[in-house]
Motif scaffolding. Structure first.
Motif, mmCIF file in Angstrom:
data_model
loop_
_atom_site.group_PDB
_atom_site.id
_atom_site.type_symbol
_atom_site.label_atom_id
_atom_site.label_comp_id
_atom_site.label_asym_id
_atom_site.label_seq_id
_atom_site.Cartn_x
_atom_site.Cartn_y
_atom_site.Cartn_z
ATOM 1 N N ALA A 1 -18.198 5.143 18.404
ATOM 2 C CA ALA A 1 -17.256 6.089 18.504
ATOM 3 C C ALA A 1 -16.761 6.045 17.471
ATOM 4 N N ASP A 2 -16.362 4.822 17.074
ATOM 5 C CA ASP A 2 -15.439 4.171 15.492
ATOM 6 C C ASP A 2 -16.317 4.882 14.500
ATOM 7 N N ARG A 3 -17.494 3.827 14.567
ATOM 8 C CA ARG A 3 -18.150 4.278 13.259
ATOM 9 C C ARG A 3 -18.632 5.636 13.467
ATOM 10 N N GLY A 4 -18.832 7.252 14.556
ATOM 11 C CA GLY A 4 -18.866 7.895 14.134
ATOM 12 C C GLY A 4 -17.281 8.336 13.503
ATOM 13 N N GLU A 5 -16.541 7.999 13.829
ATOM 14 C CA GLU A 5 -14.866 7.984 13.458
ATOM 15 C C GLU A 5 -15.198 7.832 11.446
ATOM 16 N N ILE A 6 -16.031 6.697 10.872
ATOM 17 C CA ILE A 6 -15.230 6.803 10.388
ATOM 18 C C ILE A 6 -16.091 7.675 8.577
ATOM 19 N N ILE A 7 -18.036 7.504 9.627
ATOM 20 C CA ILE A 7 -18.757 8.496 8.653
ATOM 21 C C ILE A 7 -18.021 9.972 8.457
ATOM 22 N N ALA A 8 -17.784 9.981 9.784
ATOM 23 C CA ALA A 8 -17.867 11.294 9.518
ATOM 24 C C ALA A 8 -16.511 12.148 8.573
ATOM 25 N N GLN A 9 -14.979 11.089 8.237
ATOM 26 C CA GLN A 9 -14.114 10.761 7.564
ATOM 27 C C GLN A 9 -14.187 9.942 5.771
ATOM 28 N N LEU A 10 -14.942 9.501 5.946
ATOM 29 C CA LEU A 10 -15.564 9.171 4.405
ATOM 30 C C LEU A 10 -16.669 10.290 3.652
ATOM 31 N N GLN A 11 -17.262 10.865 4.519
ATOM 32 C CA GLN A 11 -18.864 11.830 4.270
ATOM 33 C C GLN A 11 -17.288 13.271 3.515
ATOM 34 N N GLU A 12 -16.348 13.577 4.508
ATOM 35 C CA GLU A 12 -15.570 14.733 4.227
ATOM 36 C C GLU A 12 -14.701 14.728 2.565
ATOM 37 N N LEU A 13 -14.614 13.359 2.528
ATOM 38 C CA LEU A 13 -13.977 12.347 1.936
ATOM 39 C C LEU A 13 -14.605 12.891 0.423
ATOM 40 N N LEU A 14 -15.348 12.406 -0.186
ATOM 41 C CA LEU A 14 -17.169 12.152 -1.481
ATOM 42 C C LEU A 14 -16.939 14.182 -0.831
ATOM 43 N N ARG A 15 -16.736 15.054 -0.108
ATOM 44 C CA ARG A 15 -16.195 16.702 -0.134
ATOM 45 C C ARG A 15 -15.597 17.036 -1.261
ATOM 46 N N HIS A 16 -14.635 16.109 -0.908
ATOM 47 C CA HIS A 16 -13.290 16.286 -1.968
ATOM 48 C C HIS A 16 -13.318 16.202 -3.051
ATOM 49 N N GLN A 17 -14.563 14.709 -3.816
ATOM 50 C CA GLN A 17 -13.979 13.748 -4.985
ATOM 51 C C GLN A 17 -13.353 14.863 -5.624
ATOM 52 N N ALA A 18 -13.706 15.406 -6.389
ATOM 53 C CA ALA A 18 -13.597 16.377 -7.956
ATOM 54 C C ALA A 18 -11.968 16.308 -7.559
ATOM 55 N N ARG A 19 -11.747 17.323 -6.387
ATOM 56 C CA ARG A 19 -10.776 18.257 -6.031
ATOM 57 C C ARG A 19 -9.693 17.238 -6.108
ATOM 58 N N LEU A 20 -9.859 16.391 -5.276
ATOM 59 C CA LEU A 20 -8.679 15.306 -5.589
ATOM 60 C C LEU A 20 -8.202 14.443 -6.918
ATOM 61 N N GLY A 21 -9.504 14.045 -7.673
ATOM 62 C CA GLY A 21 -9.442 14.116 -9.108
ATOM 63 C C GLY A 21 -8.172 14.098 -9.716
ATOM 64 N N TRP A 22 -8.335 15.664 -9.723
ATOM 65 C CA TRP A 22 -7.635 17.042 -10.323
ATOM 66 C C TRP A 22 -6.482 17.157 -9.579
ATOM 67 N N TRP A 23 -5.800 17.499 -9.166
ATOM 68 C CA TRP A 23 -4.612 16.755 -7.803
ATOM 69 C C TRP A 23 -4.089 15.506 -8.642
ATOM 70 N N LEU A 24 -4.893 14.130 -8.947
ATOM 71 C CA LEU A 24 -3.965 12.942 -9.199
ATOM 72 C C LEU A 24 -3.733 13.027 -10.107
ATOM 73 N N ASP A 25 -4.698 13.600 -11.110
ATOM 74 C CA ASP A 25 -4.775 13.748 -12.926
ATOM 75 C C ASP A 25 -3.511 14.653 -13.157
ATOM 76 N N ARG A 26 -3.244 15.826 -11.950
ATOM 77 C CA ARG A 26 -2.129 16.940 -12.531
ATOM 78 C C ARG A 26 -0.204 16.467 -12.126
ATOM 79 N N HIS A 27 -0.811 14.868 -10.922
ATOM 80 C CA HIS A 27 0.742 14.270 -10.904
ATOM 81 C C HIS A 27 0.356 13.121 -10.975
ATOM 82 N N GLY A 28 -0.350 12.845 -12.678
ATOM 83 C CA GLY A 28 -0.033 11.612 -13.621
ATOM 84 C C GLY A 28 -0.300 10.194 -12.860
ATOM 85 N N ARG A 29 -1.501 10.300 -12.181
ATOM 86 C CA ARG A 29 -1.792 9.175 -11.140
ATOM 87 C C ARG A 29 -3.256 8.532 -11.298
ATOM 88 N N LYS A 30 -3.369 7.773 -11.150
ATOM 89 C CA LYS A 30 -4.801 6.712 -11.605
ATOM 90 C C LYS A 30 -5.388 7.004 -10.493
#
Length: 442
Positions: A41-70
């Motif tokens: 169960a934990d393995r499935g939750e970790i993989i699902a959340q990680l995959q979803e994060l990877l699908r948002h990688q560019a957009r998350l980077g855009w928001w961090l840059d917009r707020h002046g964060r690395k």
């Protein structure tokens, strides 16, 4: 595991994915193998959340840059939790507590970032379209040429989680029996839309408990990949080569089509993948499959077996653009290192060398999991120009049941149109040798 411990696991995996030059799925598999105490169960939750994060990688980077964060792993994870999962600042403070197995306490700058991101949309109107669609610069122009006005639709489909597709091994069981076994444990399983031995499961589950997987009765294989294997049209008694077999998914499907009769040879330059292929073949009960390690696409074995096979499949190494929804990290990887031109040249060399194995009247199937014309139609056109003894067998002739392809003569599948991974396949036939006239006819 606690929710906080799962977040720390994701941070550890993010670090490895960003630093180790291997696909994310291989890194994740190795990481969990070294931590067998983590439950399903934990393995499935970790993989699902990680995959979803990877699908948002560019957009998350855009928001961090917009707020002046690395764009650090922690900042990216915090942005994901705030923007995508809508976690509140007090929730994140409790999760990032510094307790045992939990991420360290939020810094003042991190706490401020979380507050600033509250209530903001992950897709902002000011984002460039390609960034909003998570399309990397190296592929954008080629994909726009490929899809035209459908570019946004196709790229958006790449951001959706893929279904779980299975192929039934007809040497051991039937699709009806496998469907019953899956439904008996409460899984929403249905027959695949087109693949004759396919099953689609519309649920997230632990593969460890999937009925028939360990016994070789079923294999995990995208429906598009199953259709590529179907196009090989191997018959019982044929001699077949899977020239770039990898771990053997298509090899197994083709061998089962042959009903364990004849001979199929899985070739590859990677010994580890071929060992995995051999293990899967034994589990599947295959007696007509063997492996062959090649030094390169021009290995001497190819010359020694010239014109010796009825069917040859070349599932060429490619950019992998068709697999982005299944492997979201792939869009930020390989072709940047070697370049599409060099990759296309390698595909051309592999195809030309493998073609030597095809006997007169035999067929050569060229396939990729790419959506780029430069790796697909262009490679076939270049090959045909240099090898006039080969001609195209139209899709309607070799597999009339496969309708709706994005190309009239070739198999061309996309996530938006077919709900499969992106696949391309062309069937090419070598001209039969003309029979010499008999003395009587002379």
């Amino acid at each position: 595991m606690t929710p906080a411990a799962r977040l720390q696991a994701i941070l550890d995996l993010m670090s490895e994915i960003d630093t180790v030059p291997r696909p994310a799925d291989a890194i994740v598999s190795a990481w969990f193998r070294a931590r067998r105490q983590i439950g399903d169960a934990d393995r499935g939750e970790i993989i699902a959340q990680l995959q979803e994060l990877l699908r948002h990688q560019a957009r998350l980077g855009w928001w961090l840059d917009r707020h002046g964060r690395k764009d650090t792993h922690r900042n990216r994870l915090l942005a994901f939790l705030a923007l995508v999962e809508r976690r509140k600042p007090d929730q994140l403070k409790r999760l990032f507590s510094g307790a045992k197995y939990a991420p360290s306490i939020l810094t003042e700058a991190e706490a401020t970032l979380v507050v600033k991101l509250q209530g903001l949309p992950v897709d902002h109107p000011a984002m460039p379209e390609e960034l909003r669609l998570e399309c990397p610069d190296w592929a954008a122009a080629a994909l726009r040429r490929r899809f035209g006005t459908d570019f946004e639709t196709e790229m958006a489909a790449m951001l959706t989680p893929p279904p779980l597709d299975l192929r039934v091994n007809t040497l051991k069981t039937t699709r009806e029996h496998s469907l019953r076994a899956l439904r008996d444990i409460g899984l929403p399983a249905e027959v695949s839309a087109v693949a004759p031995f396919g099953i689609r499961v519309s649920a997230r589950l632990s593969l460890a408990h999937l009925p028939g997987l360990k016994t070789g009765e079923i294999e995990i294989q995208d429906e598009g990949s199953q259709l590529v294997a179907l196009l090989v049209d191997a018959r019982p008694g044929d001699r077949v080569v899977d020239f770039c077999a990898g771990a053997g998914g298509k090899t197994l499907a083709i061998a089962a089509q042959m009903q364990n009769k004849g001979r199929i040879i899985a070739c590859d330059v990677n010994e580890g993948r071929l060992k995995r292929c051999a293990e899967r073949a034994r589990r599947a009960g295959l007696q007509n499959a063997e492996t062959r390690l090649l030094s390169s696409e021009t290995d001497r074995w190819v010359k020694r077996h010239k014109a010796g096979f009825d069917r040859v499949l070349v599932d060429a190494p490619c950019s992998g653009t068709g697999t982005w929804r299944r492997n979201p990290d792939a869009r930020w990887r390989s072709p940047q290192e070697q370049g599409l031109d060099n990759l296309a040249a390698l595909q051309g060399r592999i195809l030309a060398s493998a073609a030597r194995l095809v006997k007169p009247g035999g067929r050569l199937v060229y396939a990729t999991c790419s959506l780029l014309s430069e790796e697909n139609e262009d490679r076939v056109a270049a090959f045909l120009a240099a090898h006039p003894e080969f001609s195209v067998v139209p899709l309607a002739e070799v597999a009339p049941q496969l309708t709706g392809s994005a190309h009239p003569d070739y198999l061309s599948l996309t996530p938006a149109r077919h709900d499969t991974d992106g696949f391309f396949a062309a069937v090419l036939q070598r001209a039969a040798v003309a029979e010499a006239p008999s003395e009587d006819a002379a």
